[in-house]
Design a protein around this motif. Structure first.
Motif, mmCIF file in Angstrom:
data_model
loop_
_atom_site.group_PDB
_atom_site.id
_atom_site.type_symbol
_atom_site.label_atom_id
_atom_site.label_comp_id
_atom_site.label_asym_id
_atom_site.label_seq_id
_atom_site.Cartn_x
_atom_site.Cartn_y
_atom_site.Cartn_z
ATOM 1 N N SER A 51 0.949 -1.385 -0.195
ATOM 2 C CA SER A 51 -0.043 0.037 -0.025
ATOM 3 C C SER A 51 0.787 1.323 -0.017
ATOM 4 C CB SER A 51 -0.952 0.104 1.357
ATOM 5 O OG SER A 51 -1.755 -1.128 1.363
ATOM 6 N N ILE A 52 2.054 1.482 0.871
ATOM 7 C CA ILE A 52 2.870 2.352 0.670
ATOM 8 C C ILE A 52 3.454 2.684 -0.692
ATOM 9 C CG2 ILE A 52 5.056 3.171 1.526
ATOM 10 C CD1 ILE A 52 4.794 2.066 4.250
ATOM 11 N N LEU A 53 3.564 1.774 -1.443
ATOM 12 C CA LEU A 53 4.075 2.214 -2.827
ATOM 13 C C LEU A 53 3.282 2.924 -3.545
ATOM 14 C CD1 LEU A 53 4.495 -1.681 -4.248
ATOM 15 C CD2 LEU A 53 6.387 0.066 -3.380
ATOM 16 N N ASP A 54 1.765 3.085 -3.237
ATOM 17 C CA ASP A 54 0.980 4.074 -3.781
ATOM 18 C C ASP A 54 0.999 5.712 -3.159
ATOM 19 O OD1 ASP A 54 0.386 2.424 -5.981
ATOM 20 O OD2 ASP A 54 -1.298 1.521 -4.588
ATOM 21 N N HIS A 55 1.936 5.731 -2.153
ATOM 22 C CA HIS A 55 1.668 6.891 -1.136
ATOM 23 C C HIS A 55 3.222 7.317 -0.927
ATOM 24 C CE1 HIS A 55 -1.857 4.806 -0.232
ATOM 25 N NE2 HIS A 55 -2.633 6.305 -0.041
ATOM 26 N N PRO A 56 4.135 7.896 -2.064
ATOM 27 C CA PRO A 56 5.421 8.433 -1.888
ATOM 28 C C PRO A 56 5.508 9.407 -0.962
ATOM 29 C CG PRO A 56 4.146 8.950 -4.109
ATOM 30 C CD PRO A 56 3.334 7.813 -3.447
ATOM 31 N N GLU A 57 4.414 10.499 -0.897
ATOM 32 C CA GLU A 57 4.712 11.358 0.199
ATOM 33 C C GLU A 57 4.977 10.748 1.470
ATOM 34 O OE1 GLU A 57 1.463 13.979 -1.107
ATOM 35 O OE2 GLU A 57 2.846 15.408 -1.654
ATOM 36 N N LEU A 58 4.085 10.067 1.880
ATOM 37 C CA LEU A 58 3.810 9.317 3.212
ATOM 38 C C LEU A 58 4.913 8.617 3.499
ATOM 39 C CD1 LEU A 58 2.427 8.445 5.734
ATOM 40 C CD2 LEU A 58 1.331 6.812 4.378
ATOM 41 N N ALA A 59 5.453 7.797 2.524
ATOM 42 C CA ALA A 59 6.839 7.090 2.554
ATOM 43 C C ALA A 59 8.089 8.012 2.892
ATOM 44 C CB ALA A 59 7.104 6.273 1.184
ATOM 45 N N LEU A 60 8.141 9.101 2.099
ATOM 46 C CA LEU A 60 9.180 10.222 2.169
ATOM 47 C C LEU A 60 9.288 10.628 3.860
ATOM 48 C CD1 LEU A 60 11.544 11.440 0.891
ATOM 49 C CD2 LEU A 60 10.067 13.182 0.189
ATOM 50 N N ASP A 61 8.076 10.988 4.334
ATOM 51 C CA ASP A 61 7.963 11.499 5.647
ATOM 52 C C ASP A 61 8.469 10.349 6.575
ATOM 53 O OD1 ASP A 61 6.853 13.970 4.847
ATOM 54 O OD2 ASP A 61 4.825 13.485 5.402
#
Length: 722
Positions: free
Chosen positions: A463-473
Motif C-alpha cells: 500500500s505504501i507504494l502508492d503513497h510516496p509522500e507518506l513514504a518520504l515522511d
C-alpha cells in the motif's frame, strides 16, 4: 670429462652450499625417480685428502643422499653402483663458488610445464600409478597436475604466463567443470582475487563432502542416486558434492523415517527432523515444556555427598605443594572423573509424565558428525504449565460425567475438556488467559500468528507504494526520531541513521565546522519531539512545512557521516565525490593551530611542513625556536597572521595535513555519465535532480538559501507522486 665412481667412495663435502635439513629435501620422491631412471645429471666432486681414492661431493648433495637412501633400503649396492661425476680440483673458495653457480642458475619447470609433461607421460601408457611411481609422487599429486592441465584454456594460459599463482589455479581446478571455471574467471579475472575467494565462489551451490548431511547419507548412496562429486585434488577432505538437492532429499528421507519411528516408540505427539544440531533456532514459535528432575533416592543422595567430599579433598591436594608432578596428574585424572559423576547426578534427565506425551514433541537433530540425535528438550504448540494441587480439577466420580459436562461450559459434548485448557498429570495444557476467545475456540499457534503478521506487513508495504509522500515522511522520521529522541528505537522499520562510532573517544578541539553543526541543531524546529507517543511524534513531524523537513533531512545526513569505513583506514571515497560536487574548500573551514595540530606532532615533522610551505629559509627561521614557541609561530603563519612573501602566505593558507584532504574527483566524467542516463530516459522530467546543476552558483549556495532547498524538496516529492 664425465666419469663414474662407486657410490661407496662418495661423501658429502662440507663446502656444499645446500645445507637444508634432510627432512625438507623431499628425498623419497627423488630416490624413487633415480631407482626408475638412474642418475640423470652428474655430480660435481673433488678428490678427498683421505682415504685415497674417495671423493667429496660439493654439488649434487641431494642426489647423493637419495642414492644413499636407496642403498640403505637395499635397492642398490653402494659398493657396485656407478655414479656419473665430474672431477674438479681447486681451492675451497673456488669450489664453493662453483657449487653456488650450479644451484643459482637452476630453473624449475613452472606448474604449467609440469602439467603438460605429466599429461604427456600419461598419454603414453595411461597408467597414473606407474607415472606416480616413476616420479616418486602420490597418485593424488599426479591427478592434481592432470586436473590443472585440463583447466579452461584462458586460465591455463594465465598460469603458464605467470599471471596467476599456482594456488589460484588450484582453486579454479577444485571443479572439473570448465564452464564453471570460465564463469568465475570472467567475473574475477580483473580483480586479482585470492585463492580462497575463487574457492568459495566455485563452491557455491555445492555441498562439502564432510558436511553433516554428506556424512549421514554417505557417498555411495549419493552417487547411486545420481549425485556427482567434484574431487579437490589439492587438499585433503575438501571434495564437493555438486548435486546438494540429491543429498538433501536422501537425508530428509532418513531423518523423517527415524523421526516417525521415535515418535511411535516414545508416544510423543510429534518428532520433527531438522538438518542441524541446534534445535533452539527452530523452536522460537513453540513453547518449551519445563519439567522437573526426578527426586533423588537415599542411595543417590549419599553418593552425591561422598562425591562432593572427595572433590573438595582432591582440590585441596592439588593446591598443596607437597606432591610430585606424577601424583598431581593422578589427582587431576580422578578429579575429572568425580566432576563428571557429580554432573551426571545433578543434570539427570527430567521426567516426562505419560499423560503429557501426546501433547508434546521434540526435535530430531543432525550432529556435526552426521549422526541423528533426539534433542532432550520437549516443546508444545500450546502453553503447558505446572499447577498446584488446589488449582487442579477434582477427579470426576464414575457416573457423574454427564452432570459434570452439563454444568461445565469448558467441556465438550463428548465429555472431553475444552480445547482451550485442561489439566493432565498436574500440568495445565492451553491458554486460560485468552478472554476474547469464545467458548470452545482454539487459540492459534505462535508460528501461525507470526506468519499472519508477516502477511499483514506485506499488505502495508504494498500500500505504501502508492503513497510516496507518506513514504518520504516515514523515511525521514525513521532516521531522525531514534537518533534525536534518545531512548526511542522501535519505528517499525529497519531504516536507521544512528550517530557514527568515531575512532577516538573524548573531546575533540573546537572548529568552525563543528560549531556550524551545533548551530544547525539548535535552530531545528523540534516541537514535534515533545510528544510522548511515537504516533503523536510522527503526526507532528508530518505537519512540519517542507522547509523544516528539509532542515531535518540535511542535519541527519550531516551528523551521521562516518569518519572512515569500518574496514578501511582511508576516508570514504564517496565522501570525496560529495566534496567535489559541493566544491568544498576545507582550508577555508579549518586551519591548523597549536591546540589541534602543532602541539601534537614532533618538532622535526613541524620543520618538514614549514620547509614544504616556505622552503629552507622559513624552516630554518623557525628551527631555532623551542617546540612550544615553534607551534605558536606556526599557528600564526598558517592562519595568515604572519607577514611573509605572498606566495608563502598563499601556500600556508592552502596547506592541509593529509587526513584533512579530500581526493580530487573528475566531475566532468560524472556529468557525462549522468547525461547519458538522462538521454536514455526522460531527461526533461528530471532537470531538478540533474547533477550538472552542482556546478551552478545557486546550487553551491544551498546552505544559505532555505527557500531553494524547500523547493527542491517539493520537486522530489512531486516526482515521486508522478
Amino acid at each position: 670429462m664425465i666419469q663414474t665412481v662407486k657410490l661407496a667412495k662418495l661423501r658429502l663435502s662440507p663446502i656444499n652450499v645446500r645445507t637444508a635439513d634432510p627432512a625438507a629435501l623431499a628425498l623419497e620422491p627423488l630416490a624413487a625417480d633415480i631407482a626408475a631412471r638412474g642418475v640423470l645429471q652428474n655430480l660435481l666432486v673433488t678428490p678427498a685428502s683421505k682415504p685415497r681414492g674417495t671423493f667429496e661431493v660439493f654439488d649434487g648433495g641431494r642426489r647423493l643422499r637419495a642414492l644413499q637412501l636407496l642403498a640403505q633400503a637395499g635397492t642398490i649396492d653402494a659398493a657396485d653402483y656407478e655414479v656419473p661425476v665430474l672431477v674438479l680440483k681447486d681451492d675451497e673458495a673456488a669450489l664453493s663458488e662453483t657449487s653456488l653457480a650450479a644451484n643459482f642458475h637452476q630453473l624449475r619447470l613452472n606448474p604449467a610445464e609440469e602439467c603438460k609433461a605429466f599429461q604427456h607421460f600419461l598419454g603414453a601408457d595411461g597408467d597414473i600409478d606407474a607415472v606416480a611411481k616413476r616420479f616418486g609422487q602420490t597418485r593424488r599429486f599426479i591427478e592434481g597436475r592432470l586436473r590443472l592441465a585440463a583447466l579452461a584454456v584462458p586460465i591455463f594460459d594465465a598460469l603458464a604466463a605467470g599471471e596467476i599463482t599456482l594456488d589460484v589455479a588450484k582453486a579454479y581446478a577444485t571443479t572439473d567443470s570448465q564452464a564453471r571455471q570460465l564463469s568465475v574467471w570472467e567475473a574475477y579475472q580483473h580483480s586479482n582475487p585470492v585463492a580462497d575467494t575463487i574457492r568459495r565462489v566455485i563452491a557455491q551451490n555445492s555441498m562439502d563432502a564432510n558436511s553433516p548431511i554428506a556424512r549421514l547419507v554417505g557417498e555411495d548412496a549419493y552417487v547411486a542416486a545420481g549425485g556427482a562429486v567434484d574431487r579437490d585434488l589439492f587438499s585433503d577432505n575438501a571434495d564437493k558434492w555438486t548435486n546438494p538437492e540429491i543429498a538433501e532429499g536422501l537425508a530428509d528421507a532418513l531423518l523423517r523415517a527415524e523421526a516417525d519411528r521415535l515418535a511411535a516408540e516414545l508416544g510423543l505427539g510429534w518428532v520433527r527432523p531438522i538438518r542441524t544440531a541446534y534445535a533452539i533456532s527452530h523452536a522460537h514459535n513453540l513453547y518449551h515444556v519445563s519439567l522437573e528432575q526426578p527426586a533423588l533416592d537415599e542411595a543417590t543422595s549419599d553418593r552425591l555427598a561422598q562425591l562432593r567430599t572427595r572433590e573438595a579433598e582432591l582440590n585441596s591436594a592439588i593446591q598443596h605443594n607437597g606432591f610430585g608432578d606424577a601424583q598431581i596428574e593422578v589427582f587431576i585424572k580422578e578429579l575429572n572423573q568425580v566432576s563428571d559423576d557429580i554432573d551426571a547426578i545433578e543434570n539427570r534427565a527430567p521426567v516426562l509424565p505419560e499423560g503429557l506425551r501426546p501433547h508434546v514433541g521434540a526435535f530430531l537433530t543432525l550432529t556435526p558428525q552426521g549422526e541423528m540425535q533426539l534433542d532432550p528438550r520437549y516443546y508444545s504448540e500450546m502453553p503447558i504449565t505446572r499447577v498446584s494441587d488446589q488449582d487442579a480439577e477434582p477427579p470426576i466420580a464414575d457416573g457423574a460425567d454427564e452432570a459434570a459436562d452439563a454444568g461445565n461450559p469448558e467441556r465438550g459434548s463428548d465429555g472431553a475438556a475444552s480445547d482451550r485448557e485442561h489439566i493432565v498429570d498436574g500440568f495445565r495444557i492451553g491458554d486460560v488467559e485468552t478472554d476474547d476467545a469464545g467458548a470452545g475456540s482454539k487459540p492459534i499457534s505462535a508460528r501461525l500468528a507470526d506468519e499472519l503478521a508477516m502477511q499483514r506487513r506485506d499488505v502495508l508495504g504494498a500500500s505504501i507504494l502508492d503513497h510516496p509522500e507518506l513514504a518520504l515522511d516515514y523515511l525521514l522520521f525513521a532516521m531522525i526520531d531514534p537518533t534525536y529522541v534518545a531512548g526511542h528505537r522501535d519505528t517499525g522499520t529497519t531504516i536507521r541513521a544512528p550517530f557514527p562510532t568515531d575512532p577516538i573517544v573524548g573531546d575533540v578541539p573546537a572548529s568552525p565546522a563543528r560549531d556550524m553543526l551545533a548551530t544547525a541543531r539548535a535552530t531545528l524546529n523540534a516541537g514535534w519531539a515533545d510528544h510522548e507517543t511515537l504516533f503523536d511524534r510522527f503526526m507532528a513531524f508530518r505537519a512540519l512545512d517542507d522547509g523544516d523537513k528539509t532542515a531535518w533531512m540535511t542535519w541527519i545526513v550531516a551528523v551521521t557521516l562516518e569518519t572512515r569505513p569500518v574496514h578501511l583506514r582511508d576516508t570514504a571515497s564517496l565522501h570525496d565525490s560529495l566534496a567535489g560536487i559541493m566544491g568544498i574548500d576545507v582550508a577555508a573551514m579549518w586551519r591548523p593551530t597549536a591546540a589541534n595540530f602543532f602541539d601534537r606532532i614532533s618538532k622535526s615533522t613541524m620543520v618538514g611542513i614549514l620547509n614544504d610551505v616556505g622552503g629552507p629559509a622559513v624552516a630554518q627561521r623557525h628551527a631555532t625556536l623551542k617546540k612550544p614557541e615553534m607551534a605558536t609561530a606556526s599557528e600564526k603563519l598558517f592562519s595568515g597572521r604572519t607577514i611573509v612573501e605572498p606566495e608563502v602566505k598563499a601556500a600556508a593558507l592552502a596547506w592541509l595535513p593529509e587526513p584533512m584532504r579530500f581526493a580530487t574527483i573528475d566531475l566532468s566524467s560524472m556529468a557525462e555519465a549522468d547525461d547519458g542516463a538522462a538521454t536514455d530516459g526522460e531527461a526533461g522530467e528530471t532537470d531538478s535532480l540533474d547533477p550538472d546543476d552542482a556546478a551552478d552558483d545557486d546550487y553551491n549556495d544551498v546552505d544559505d538559501d532555505d527557500t531553494l532547498m524547500a523547493s527542491r524538496f517539493d520537486e522530489i516529492a512531486d516526482q515521486l507522486v508522478d
